[in-house]
Write a protein that holds these residues in place. Structure first.
Motif, PDB file in Angstrom:
ATOM      1  N   PHE A   1      54.223  59.369  67.201  1.00 46.37           N
ATOM      2  CA  PHE A   1      53.600  60.632  66.825  1.00 46.37           C
ATOM      3  C   PHE A   1      54.451  61.446  65.841  1.00 46.37           C
ATOM      4  O   PHE A   1      54.226  62.636  65.662  1.00 46.37           O
ATOM      5  CB  PHE A   1      53.295  61.467  68.073  1.00 46.37           C
ATOM      6  CG  PHE A   1      52.068  60.999  68.805  1.00 46.37           C
ATOM      7  CD1 PHE A   1      50.818  61.483  68.462  1.00 46.37           C
ATOM      8  CD2 PHE A   1      52.156  60.052  69.811  1.00 46.37           C
ATOM      9  CE1 PHE A   1      49.674  61.043  69.119  1.00 46.37           C
ATOM     10  CE2 PHE A   1      51.021  59.603  70.473  1.00 46.37           C
ATOM     11  CZ  PHE A   1      49.775  60.096  70.123  1.00 46.37           C
ATOM     12  N   SER A   2      55.410  60.800  65.222  1.00 44.76           N
ATOM     13  CA  SER A   2      56.250  61.479  64.234  1.00 44.76           C
ATOM     14  C   SER A   2      55.521  61.602  62.905  1.00 44.76           C
ATOM     15  O   SER A   2      54.484  60.981  62.684  1.00 44.76           O
ATOM     16  CB  SER A   2      57.554  60.700  64.041  1.00 44.76           C
ATOM     17  OG  SER A   2      57.271  59.427  63.472  1.00 44.76           O
ATOM     18  N   ARG A   3      56.093  62.398  62.019  1.00 44.17           N
ATOM     19  CA  ARG A   3      55.581  62.508  60.656  1.00 44.17           C
ATOM     20  C   ARG A   3      56.381  61.551  59.773  1.00 44.17           C
ATOM     21  O   ARG A   3      57.583  61.726  59.601  1.00 44.17           O
ATOM     22  CB  ARG A   3      55.714  63.943  60.140  1.00 44.17           C
ATOM     23  CG  ARG A   3      54.774  64.919  60.821  1.00 44.17           C
ATOM     24  CD  ARG A   3      54.957  66.325  60.264  1.00 44.17           C
ATOM     25  NE  ARG A   3      54.015  67.257  60.859  1.00 44.17           N
ATOM     26  CZ  ARG A   3      54.001  68.567  60.608  1.00 44.17           C
ATOM     27  NH1 ARG A   3      54.889  69.083  59.787  1.00 44.17           N
ATOM     28  NH2 ARG A   3      53.105  69.346  61.188  1.00 44.17           N
TER      29      ARG A   3
ATOM     30  N   GLU B   1      57.978  72.497  66.472  1.00 44.25           N
ATOM     31  CA  GLU B   1      58.582  72.350  65.149  1.00 44.25           C
ATOM     32  C   GLU B   1      58.836  70.868  64.894  1.00 44.25           C
ATOM     33  O   GLU B   1      58.702  70.033  65.804  1.00 44.25           O
ATOM     34  CB  GLU B   1      59.898  73.135  65.065  1.00 44.25           C
ATOM     35  CG  GLU B   1      59.739  74.626  65.292  1.00 44.25           C
ATOM     36  CD  GLU B   1      61.065  75.371  65.290  1.00 44.25           C
ATOM     37  OE1 GLU B   1      61.054  76.591  65.111  1.00 44.25           O
ATOM     38  OE2 GLU B   1      62.112  74.693  65.482  1.00 44.25           O
ATOM     39  N   PHE B   2      59.201  70.545  63.651  1.00 41.23           N
ATOM     40  CA  PHE B   2      59.538  69.165  63.312  1.00 41.23           C
ATOM     41  C   PHE B   2      60.927  69.109  62.697  1.00 41.23           C
ATOM     42  O   PHE B   2      61.255  69.884  61.797  1.00 41.23           O
ATOM     43  CB  PHE B   2      58.501  68.575  62.346  1.00 41.23           C
ATOM     44  CG  PHE B   2      57.225  68.172  63.020  1.00 41.23           C
ATOM     45  CD1 PHE B   2      57.046  66.873  63.476  1.00 41.23           C
ATOM     46  CD2 PHE B   2      56.214  69.087  63.235  1.00 41.23           C
ATOM     47  CE1 PHE B   2      55.888  66.491  64.126  1.00 41.23           C
ATOM     48  CE2 PHE B   2      55.045  68.725  63.886  1.00 41.23           C
ATOM     49  CZ  PHE B   2      54.879  67.423  64.327  1.00 41.23           C
ATOM     50  N   ASP B   3      61.738  68.223  63.233  1.00 43.68           N
ATOM     51  CA  ASP B   3      63.107  68.026  62.758  1.00 43.68           C
ATOM     52  C   ASP B   3      63.129  66.749  61.924  1.00 43.68           C
ATOM     53  O   ASP B   3      62.850  65.660  62.446  1.00 43.68           O
ATOM     54  CB  ASP B   3      64.040  67.911  63.963  1.00 43.68           C
ATOM     55  CG  ASP B   3      65.488  67.727  63.553  1.00 43.68           C
ATOM     56  OD1 ASP B   3      65.812  68.001  62.375  1.00 43.68           O
ATOM     57  OD2 ASP B   3      66.299  67.293  64.396  1.00 43.68           O
ATOM     58  N   TYR B   4      63.448  66.865  60.654  1.00 41.79           N
ATOM     59  CA  TYR B   4      63.427  65.715  59.746  1.00 41.79           C
ATOM     60  C   TYR B   4      64.813  65.076  59.635  1.00 41.79           C
ATOM     61  O   TYR B   4      65.794  65.768  59.369  1.00 41.79           O
ATOM     62  CB  TYR B   4      62.925  66.137  58.362  1.00 41.79           C
ATOM     63  CG  TYR B   4      61.424  66.279  58.308  1.00 41.79           C
ATOM     64  CD1 TYR B   4      60.621  65.262  57.795  1.00 41.79           C
ATOM     65  CD2 TYR B   4      60.800  67.420  58.793  1.00 41.79           C
ATOM     66  CE1 TYR B   4      59.235  65.385  57.767  1.00 41.79           C
ATOM     67  CE2 TYR B   4      59.412  67.554  58.767  1.00 41.79           C
ATOM     68  CZ  TYR B   4      58.648  66.527  58.251  1.00 41.79           C
ATOM     69  OH  TYR B   4      57.285  66.649  58.229  1.00 41.79           O
ATOM     70  N   ARG B   5      64.833  63.762  59.848  1.00 42.29           N
ATOM     71  CA  ARG B   5      66.084  63.014  59.752  1.00 42.29           C
ATOM     72  C   ARG B   5      65.834  61.700  59.008  1.00 42.29           C
ATOM     73  O   ARG B   5      64.747  61.127  59.109  1.00 42.29           O
ATOM     74  CB  ARG B   5      66.620  62.692  61.160  1.00 42.29           C
ATOM     75  CG  ARG B   5      66.712  63.891  62.080  1.00 42.29           C
ATOM     76  CD  ARG B   5      66.956  63.466  63.519  1.00 42.29           C
ATOM     77  NE  ARG B   5      66.523  64.494  64.456  1.00 42.29           N
ATOM     78  CZ  ARG B   5      66.415  64.306  65.767  1.00 42.29           C
ATOM     79  NH1 ARG B   5      66.706  63.129  66.286  1.00 42.29           N
ATOM     80  NH2 ARG B   5      66.014  65.279  66.542  1.00 42.29           N
TER      81      ARG B   5
ATOM     82  N   LEU C   1      51.747  65.594  55.211  1.00 43.42           N
ATOM     83  CA  LEU C   1      52.351  66.926  55.219  1.00 43.42           C
ATOM     84  C   LEU C   1      53.839  66.879  54.883  1.00 43.42           C
ATOM     85  O   LEU C   1      54.540  65.925  55.216  1.00 43.42           O
ATOM     86  CB  LEU C   1      52.160  67.585  56.590  1.00 43.42           C
ATOM     87  CG  LEU C   1      50.719  67.660  57.117  1.00 43.42           C
ATOM     88  CD1 LEU C   1      50.695  68.383  58.456  1.00 43.42           C
ATOM     89  CD2 LEU C   1      49.792  68.346  56.124  1.00 43.42           C
ATOM     90  N   ASP C   2      54.314  67.956  54.234  1.00 36.86           N
ATOM     91  CA  ASP C   2      55.742  68.050  53.919  1.00 36.86           C
ATOM     92  C   ASP C   2      56.483  68.718  55.077  1.00 36.86           C
ATOM     93  O   ASP C   2      55.893  69.001  56.132  1.00 36.86           O
ATOM     94  CB  ASP C   2      55.960  68.804  52.600  1.00 36.86           C
ATOM     95  CG  ASP C   2      55.429  70.249  52.656  1.00 36.86           C
ATOM     96  OD1 ASP C   2      55.222  70.774  53.770  1.00 36.86           O
ATOM     97  OD2 ASP C   2      55.230  70.840  51.582  1.00 36.86           O
ATOM     98  N   GLU C   3      57.768  69.033  54.857  1.00 30.53           N
ATOM     99  CA  GLU C   3      58.578  69.584  55.944  1.00 30.53           C
ATOM    100  C   GLU C   3      58.142  70.983  56.348  1.00 30.53           C
ATOM    101  O   GLU C   3      58.446  71.442  57.444  1.00 30.53           O
ATOM    102  CB  GLU C   3      60.059  69.573  55.543  1.00 30.53           C
ATOM    103  CG  GLU C   3      60.608  68.159  55.367  1.00 30.53           C
ATOM    104  CD  GLU C   3      62.114  68.124  55.180  1.00 30.53           C
ATOM    105  OE1 GLU C   3      62.784  69.040  55.664  1.00 30.53           O
ATOM    106  OE2 GLU C   3      62.615  67.166  54.568  1.00 30.53           O
ATOM    107  N   ALA C   4      57.414  71.657  55.454  1.00 31.13           N
ATOM    108  CA  ALA C   4      56.895  72.992  55.773  1.00 31.13           C
ATOM    109  C   ALA C   4      55.519  72.935  56.422  1.00 31.13           C
ATOM    110  O   ALA C   4      54.928  73.965  56.748  1.00 31.13           O
ATOM    111  CB  ALA C   4      56.838  73.841  54.505  1.00 31.13           C
TER     112      ALA C   4
END
Length: 358
Positions: free
Chosen positions: A27-29, A105-109, A189-192
C-alpha cells in the motif's frame, strides 16, 4: 577497524514460486515502470528475514538467471537492464505513517542503497532504512505468484495484481479504497500528495478509471493463467471487477469485486480432471436438480476454462457473480432487520423503565 563483510544470500537457479510482500510495501506510494517493477520483485522474491541477520544483504543475479526469469535475450541483458537499473537506483517509496495527531502522512525513502550491472551480474542492495517494511509481516502480506507477475505486461496491471494478492484469504475482505489513496498506490501522486506533472492527464477521473482500473482488470481477466486463479465479479451496474462509491456525482472510492480460486491450481488440474469434474457437477445440477455450492461453481468454471470453453466458463462465473450480489443484499437486509429488532427492544425497555435520562 575493518569494515563488516558484505553478505551475499545464495540465489538458486529455481525461481521462487511466490513473492512475499509486506502490507506496508503493497500500500505504499511507488512509481515503477513494468520492467522496474519486475527487477524490484525479483529481489523481494528471493529475500528472507534471516538474510538481514549479519548485515544488509547484497543480492546477485547472473545474466543467465535474468534472461530466463525476465524473458530477455542473453545478448541484450546489458542494453535492456542497465538503464532500468540506473532509474531504479533513484526511485523512492512512500510509506504510510501516522503522526502524533493521528493524521496520515507519507515518509519517502530510497528503495536501494546501490544497484549495479557489471561483468554480466546484477547486484541489488536494499536500503536498510526500509528493513521493517521488507521483512516484517505483522500487518499481513501479499503472496504474489512470481511467474504470473512477470508475465503481466502493463505497470498498472502489475500494481493491481499485487494489491489484490494481499486479500487471498476468503475471511479477509478488501474494504472500499478511497480514490485519492488508490491514486497514490498507482504512483500518480508526488510527495505533497498532488498529481505529478507527468501524470496531469489523470486529473480527469475517467482517465484514471480507464487506464488504471478497467484496462488492468481486462488484462488480468484475459491472462491465461491469472484468469484461472482470480475471478472478477460484475457490479449491479455491470462494471466488471469493481463498484464505484460516489458522493453525489463525485467518485470518492472503489470497491473491488473479486474472488480468488484456490481449490485447484493450473499445475494440478489437467484436462482429464476437468472432464471428470464437468460431468460430475453438470449431472448433479441437471439430473439431480441440485443447486451447486459456490465452491463447486468455482471448480466448474475452472474446469471449462482448462478445456478452452471460455463461453461456458463465463456463464458459470456470471451465475457466481449474481449469487454474490444476492448474498450481499441478504446480508444487508439481515443487518437492517437486526438493527430494527434492537431498536424495538430498546423502546420496549424504555417504556418499562420510564425512559431514564442518558
Amino acid at each position: 577497524m575493518s569494515e563488516e563483510p558484505y553478505y551475499y544470500p545464495v540465489v538458486s537457479d529455481n525461481l521462487p514460486k511466490h513473492i512475499k510482500k509486506g502490507h506496508q510495501l503493497v500500500f505504499s506510494r511507488q512509481d515503477l515502470s513494468a520492467r522496474e517493477a519486475d527487477m524490484f520483485a525479483l529481489m523481494i522474491a528471493h529475500m528472507r528475514p534471516n538474510d538481514w541477520e549479519t548485515s544488509t544483504p547484497h543480492y546477485e543475479f547472473t545474466s543467465h538467471q535474468l534472461s530466463e526469469w525476465l524473458n530477455v535475450e542473453s545478448k541484450h541483458i546489458g542494453s535492456n537492464l542497465s538503464p532500468v537499473a540506473n532509474r531504479l537506483a533513484s526511485r523512492k517509496v512512500g510509506i504510510k505513517v501516522e503522526n502524533k495527531k493521528g493524521d496520515t502522512e507519507f515518509d519517502y525513502r530510497p528503495l536501494f542503497k546501490h544497484i549495479a550491472y557489471k561483468n554480466s551480474v546484477l547486484t541489488m542492495v536494499p536500503n536498510d532504512m526500509l528493513k521493517p517494511e521488507y521483512i516484517e509481516y505483522n500487518q499481513g502480506f501479499a503472496l504474489i505468484n512470481t511467474r504470473n507477475f512477470f508475465n503481466v505486461k502493463k505497470e498498472y496491471s502489475k500494481r493491481l495484481y499485487e494489491l489484490l494478492s494481499r486479500f487471498k484469504d476468503k475471511g479477509f475482505e478488501m474494504h472500499t479504497q478511497k480514490l485519492d489513496e488508490l491514486k497514490g498506490v498507482f504512483g500518480l501522486l508526488d510527495e505533497a500528495g498532488k498529481l505529478k506533472k507527468d501524470k496531469s492527464s489523470f486529473k480527469n477521473n475517467s482517465v484514471f478509471m480507464k487506464r488504471c482500473i478497467r484496462e488492468s482488470i481486462k488484462e488480468l481477466s484475459e491472462h491465461p493463467q491469472i484468469s484461472k486463479e482470480l475471478l472478477f465479479l460484475e457490479s449491479e451496474k455491470g462494471d466488471k471487477g469493481f463498484e464505484l462509491i460516489k458522493k453525489g456525482k463525485t467518485i470518492v472510492g472503489i470497491k473491488f469485486l473479486f474472488r480468488w480460486l484456490k481449490l485447484a491450481t493450473v499445475d494440478e488440474f489437467n484436462q482429464h480432471d476437468a472432464l471428470i469434474k464437468i460431468k460430475e457437477l453438470e449431472l448433479k445440477r441437471i439430473n439431480g436438480n441440485e443447486r451447486l455450492t459456490d465452491t463447486e461453481l468455482e471448480i466448474l468454471a475452472m474446469s471449462y476454462r482448462n478445456l478452452g470453453r471460455e463461453e461456458h466458463a463465463l456463464k458459470v462465473e456470471q451465475s457466481l457473480a449474481k449469487r454474490h450480489l444476492e448474498q450481499k443484499e441478504q446480508q444487508a437486509a439481515s443487518q437492517t432487520q437486526e438493527i430494527d429488532d434492537l431498536l424495538d427492544k430498546i423502546d420496549t425497555l424504555l417504556d418499562i423503565n420510564d425512559n431514564p435520562d442518558y
